[in-house]
Scaffold this active site. Sequence first.
Site, PDB file in Angstrom:
ATOM      1  N   ARG A 106      10.386 -59.256   9.642  1.00  0.00           N
ATOM      2  CA  ARG A 106       9.831 -59.559  11.218  1.00  0.00           C
ATOM      3  C   ARG A 106      10.823 -60.007  12.091  1.00  0.00           C
ATOM      4  O   ARG A 106      11.961 -60.340  11.815  1.00  0.00           O
ATOM      5  CB  ARG A 106       8.741 -60.522  10.876  1.00  0.00           C
ATOM      6  CG  ARG A 106       9.120 -62.114  10.453  1.00  0.00           C
ATOM      7  CD  ARG A 106       7.810 -63.053  10.634  1.00  0.00           C
ATOM      8  NE  ARG A 106       8.270 -64.386  10.602  1.00  0.00           N
ATOM      9  CZ  ARG A 106       7.442 -65.439  10.622  1.00  0.00           C
ATOM     10  NH1 ARG A 106       6.173 -65.136  10.558  1.00  0.00           N
ATOM     11  NH2 ARG A 106       8.085 -66.568  10.624  1.00  0.00           N
ATOM     12  N   CYS A 110      16.092 -57.431  19.350  1.00  0.00           N
ATOM     13  CA  CYS A 110      17.132 -58.206  20.368  1.00  0.00           C
ATOM     14  C   CYS A 110      16.600 -58.566  21.470  1.00  0.00           C
ATOM     15  O   CYS A 110      15.998 -57.835  22.340  1.00  0.00           O
ATOM     16  CB  CYS A 110      18.141 -57.116  20.533  1.00  0.00           C
ATOM     17  SG  CYS A 110      19.405 -57.481  21.996  1.00  0.00           S
ATOM     18  N   ASN A 144       5.790 -65.527  18.714  1.00  0.00           N
ATOM     19  CA  ASN A 144       5.701 -66.494  17.503  1.00  0.00           C
ATOM     20  C   ASN A 144       7.220 -67.118  17.304  1.00  0.00           C
ATOM     21  O   ASN A 144       8.056 -66.350  16.682  1.00  0.00           O
ATOM     22  CB  ASN A 144       5.121 -65.881  16.511  1.00  0.00           C
ATOM     23  CG  ASN A 144       4.672 -66.562  15.125  1.00  0.00           C
ATOM     24  OD1 ASN A 144       3.695 -67.435  15.417  1.00  0.00           O
ATOM     25  ND2 ASN A 144       5.439 -66.534  14.005  1.00  0.00           N
ATOM     26  N   GLU A 145       7.130 -68.328  17.070  1.00  0.00           N
ATOM     27  CA  GLU A 145       8.469 -68.959  16.617  1.00  0.00           C
ATOM     28  C   GLU A 145       9.728 -68.238  17.005  1.00  0.00           C
ATOM     29  O   GLU A 145      10.406 -67.863  16.127  1.00  0.00           O
ATOM     30  CB  GLU A 145       8.266 -68.974  14.929  1.00  0.00           C
ATOM     31  CG  GLU A 145       7.148 -69.934  14.308  1.00  0.00           C
ATOM     32  CD  GLU A 145       7.075 -69.940  12.844  1.00  0.00           C
ATOM     33  OE1 GLU A 145       6.555 -70.607  12.387  1.00  0.00           O
ATOM     34  OE2 GLU A 145       7.687 -68.806  12.141  1.00  0.00           O
ATOM     35  N   CYS A 153      21.724 -62.604  18.998  1.00  0.00           N
ATOM     36  CA  CYS A 153      22.162 -61.113  18.932  1.00  0.00           C
ATOM     37  C   CYS A 153      23.361 -60.875  19.571  1.00  0.00           C
ATOM     38  O   CYS A 153      23.631 -61.398  20.556  1.00  0.00           O
ATOM     39  CB  CYS A 153      21.010 -60.265  19.410  1.00  0.00           C
ATOM     40  SG  CYS A 153      21.562 -58.736  19.115  1.00  0.00           S
ATOM     41  N   CYS A 155      24.864 -57.596  19.885  1.00  0.00           N
ATOM     42  CA  CYS A 155      25.073 -56.206  19.944  1.00  0.00           C
ATOM     43  C   CYS A 155      25.563 -56.036  21.553  1.00  0.00           C
ATOM     44  O   CYS A 155      25.891 -57.022  22.160  1.00  0.00           O
ATOM     45  CB  CYS A 155      23.768 -55.610  19.968  1.00  0.00           C
ATOM     46  SG  CYS A 155      22.566 -56.041  21.217  1.00  0.00           S
ATOM     47  N   GLU A 301       0.605 -74.882  13.458  1.00  0.00           N
ATOM     48  CA  GLU A 301       0.762 -74.436  12.242  1.00  0.00           C
ATOM     49  C   GLU A 301       1.010 -75.485  11.070  1.00  0.00           C
ATOM     50  O   GLU A 301       1.951 -76.403  11.542  1.00  0.00           O
ATOM     51  CB  GLU A 301       1.851 -73.175  11.784  1.00  0.00           C
ATOM     52  CG  GLU A 301       1.393 -71.930  12.390  1.00  0.00           C
ATOM     53  CD  GLU A 301       2.281 -70.865  11.955  1.00  0.00           C
ATOM     54  OE1 GLU A 301       3.090 -71.080  11.085  1.00  0.00           O
ATOM     55  OE2 GLU A 301       2.622 -69.943  12.749  1.00  0.00           O
ATOM     56  N   GLU A 349       3.761 -63.596   2.268  1.00  0.00           N
ATOM     57  CA  GLU A 349       3.509 -64.895   2.267  1.00  0.00           C
ATOM     58  C   GLU A 349       2.054 -65.210   1.193  1.00  0.00           C
ATOM     59  O   GLU A 349       1.404 -65.993   1.586  1.00  0.00           O
ATOM     60  CB  GLU A 349       2.916 -65.515   3.641  1.00  0.00           C
ATOM     61  CG  GLU A 349       4.428 -65.533   4.271  1.00  0.00           C
ATOM     62  CD  GLU A 349       4.269 -66.136   5.946  1.00  0.00           C
ATOM     63  OE1 GLU A 349       4.723 -67.287   6.018  1.00  0.00           O
ATOM     64  OE2 GLU A 349       3.584 -65.192   6.576  1.00  0.00           O
ATOM     65  N   LYS A 350       2.063 -64.119   0.337  1.00  0.00           N
ATOM     66  CA  LYS A 350       0.771 -64.211  -0.631  1.00  0.00           C
ATOM     67  C   LYS A 350       0.792 -65.625  -1.262  1.00  0.00           C
ATOM     68  O   LYS A 350      -0.565 -66.114  -1.696  1.00  0.00           O
ATOM     69  CB  LYS A 350       0.781 -63.133  -1.301  1.00  0.00           C
ATOM     70  CG  LYS A 350       1.958 -62.721  -2.319  1.00  0.00           C
ATOM     71  CD  LYS A 350       1.716 -61.463  -2.984  1.00  0.00           C
ATOM     72  CE  LYS A 350       3.043 -61.129  -4.103  1.00  0.00           C
ATOM     73  NZ  LYS A 350       4.102 -60.817  -3.160  1.00  0.00           N
ATOM     74  N   HIS A 352       1.715 -68.277  -0.105  1.00  0.00           N
ATOM     75  CA  HIS A 352       1.577 -69.492   0.965  1.00  0.00           C
ATOM     76  C   HIS A 352       0.210 -69.942   0.789  1.00  0.00           C
ATOM     77  O   HIS A 352      -0.717 -69.079   1.253  1.00  0.00           O
ATOM     78  CB  HIS A 352       1.857 -69.039   2.406  1.00  0.00           C
ATOM     79  CG  HIS A 352       2.155 -70.029   3.421  1.00  0.00           C
ATOM     80  ND1 HIS A 352       1.067 -70.792   3.648  1.00  0.00           N
ATOM     81  CD2 HIS A 352       3.255 -70.561   3.877  1.00  0.00           C
ATOM     82  CE1 HIS A 352       1.605 -71.618   4.670  1.00  0.00           C
ATOM     83  NE2 HIS A 352       2.804 -71.438   4.782  1.00  0.00           N
TER      84      HIS A 352
END
Length: 675
Positions: A106, A110, A144-145, A153, A155, A301, A349-350, A352
């Site tokens: 995930r 960039c 997200n986060e 990055c 590049c 979270e 994350e199964k 988690h």
Amino acid sequence: MRGIHFGGDYNPEQWPEEVWAEDLKLMKAAQVTMVTAGIFSWAKVEPRPGEWDFGWFDRVLDGLARAGIAVCLATMTASPPPWLSRAHPEILPEGPDGQRRWPGGRQHYCPSSPVYRAHAVRLVEQLAARYAGHPALAMWHVGNEYGCHTRQCFCEVSAGDFRRWLRERYGSIEALNEAWSTAFWSQGYGDFDEVLPPRTAPTFPNPAQQLDYLRFSDAALRDCYLAEKEVLERLTPGVPVTTNLMPQHKPVDAFAWSAHMDVMALDFYQDPYAPDDHIRAGYVFDLMRSARDGQPWLLLEQAPSAVNWRPRNGPKPPGAMRLWSWQAVAQGADAVLFFQWRQSLGGAEKFHSAMLPHGGTDTRIHREVTALGRELASLPEIAGTRSRAEVALLADWHSWWALEVDSKPSTALNHSAIALAHYRPLFEANVPCDIVPPQRELTGYRLVVVPNLYLLTARDAERLAAYVRGGGQLVVSFFSGIVDEHDRVHPGGYPAPLRELLGLRVEEFWPLEAGRTVAVGGGDGQYTGAGDLWSEAIDLEGARALASFTEGELAGRPAVTRHAYGRGAAWYVATRLEPRLMRALLDAVRAAAGVAPVLPGLPDGVQATVREDPEGRYGRFTFLLNHRTEPVEVALPVPLADALADTPEAAAEPAERITLTGRGVAVLTEPGPGA
């Protein structure tokens, strides 16, 4: 809707549609009031470029609205779908070694990529136009986060964006050369086009270049957030916008981001195998509360039990999830949400934990989660209340970044560890503490603690001096005030901008060898013990030594000093004192500053905080949290009722003493005149 929000991430795309009705039924039974939906739904709503499939998501939101569950609606842009990186591989990030980071996990984008940003903004425009005015929409959750996996990055796209950022910051290549000290090692630039990111080099890259690249990388992530926020504010005015920050997260400057967040939001995962992790939690929670001047924040979270990403993933023992959730509320949270609602059957994350585990409702985790939902729902008046602090602890991301760039006297200096060493004695003494940047107004605080500000501008140094002149008590620790905003040493001897204020000069740094301590003594035994990590050769210039090093090359040289300055005093610590000595020192400074704990005489391991309604309608809430595993008895200064007592009669009956079970929680209530 008034009250502490309760719920978690909801990912219905992982499940067949017939499961959704059961989800809603169980959410209602668990007192869920809010879910975050759509975080990783991009590939589902746009399976092919420009082909939109929102029908399934319409049904999800409509069902949540009928169930009376509010939605923190994610913009779905956290991870691009496979078709985007296939069509545009230039969006993929590269490391400092030039290695490309590929899809399959995930956050594979960039942050500077105009292609990624254009597709993300297009998606957000579709979402905002479609769901503006939807009855379930309560707030927006952007991305997200940020910086969790792609922190920087390197590049060519990022290199070009970095050069643009440098032109805006410095205006001329001459100004950049001066700021970066490029006369050293023949690094002088003739044009901005010659400048590169600090990629892997034969030896240390330029420290000022590294510092600016950290600043730029934070700004690039923030620009992604702001591009989406602009769409949301335009199409859904009045709907709050936030994103979920991470604890002590070096890539993202929480203070800089806070100005662009309508409410602070945090992901925090306590480690059940770390016995003092509630202190780290306290620091981060206080920072979240302080970032927007005491405004309540959201815990978006946490884990109901074990996570999946540590080397050893221990479950939260019985009572720990409840205790740590109430700790967040006690320190200013107006939401307690989890990752995630229903535990995944596949994917990374199964294993988690989730609010609804693989084992279903007949599990300890689900029973504890449901009980917590009932407790939070029983005290809606807490929402919106605030805490006040007379102590501030300074933290600064620019100093953090500069401190941990290489080529320092010691590589052992860790910003987070040093900050926690100074926060711990305040937390353990139950003294409320704001975590603020050095630019924040300080005059309202009786005591200001500076754990380590290696980078300190002349302007901020003068602010500290003015604070002490006005009567404040200031504690400054080692290796502070050394460099300016460009990582250039302040001329005039260490710490030049603080020498007059502290009444001393640091002649030389003496970082300690790994594992070595240094003996400290003085103050009639009050400060007798050890320091570690660091020491300094200090010459007094008006300050008074309270303790000295008693062994080694620095034997007889000051280790702890105090300098009367104006109507206040500045204290200096030339080593990292062991916890017992740091507590003794801060207790002494607190006494001088007139700062008292929330409740005196509490047993060790019991935390006390207060939240009050600023308008006086709902009164005062005193939280007692027992971080020990055995029960303790607490004497109260006045009889108070525990709103979480086992029976309604006990909850209404004030008492002078209260017994907290191991990992127990009490919420003591004092009604306001409007209650």
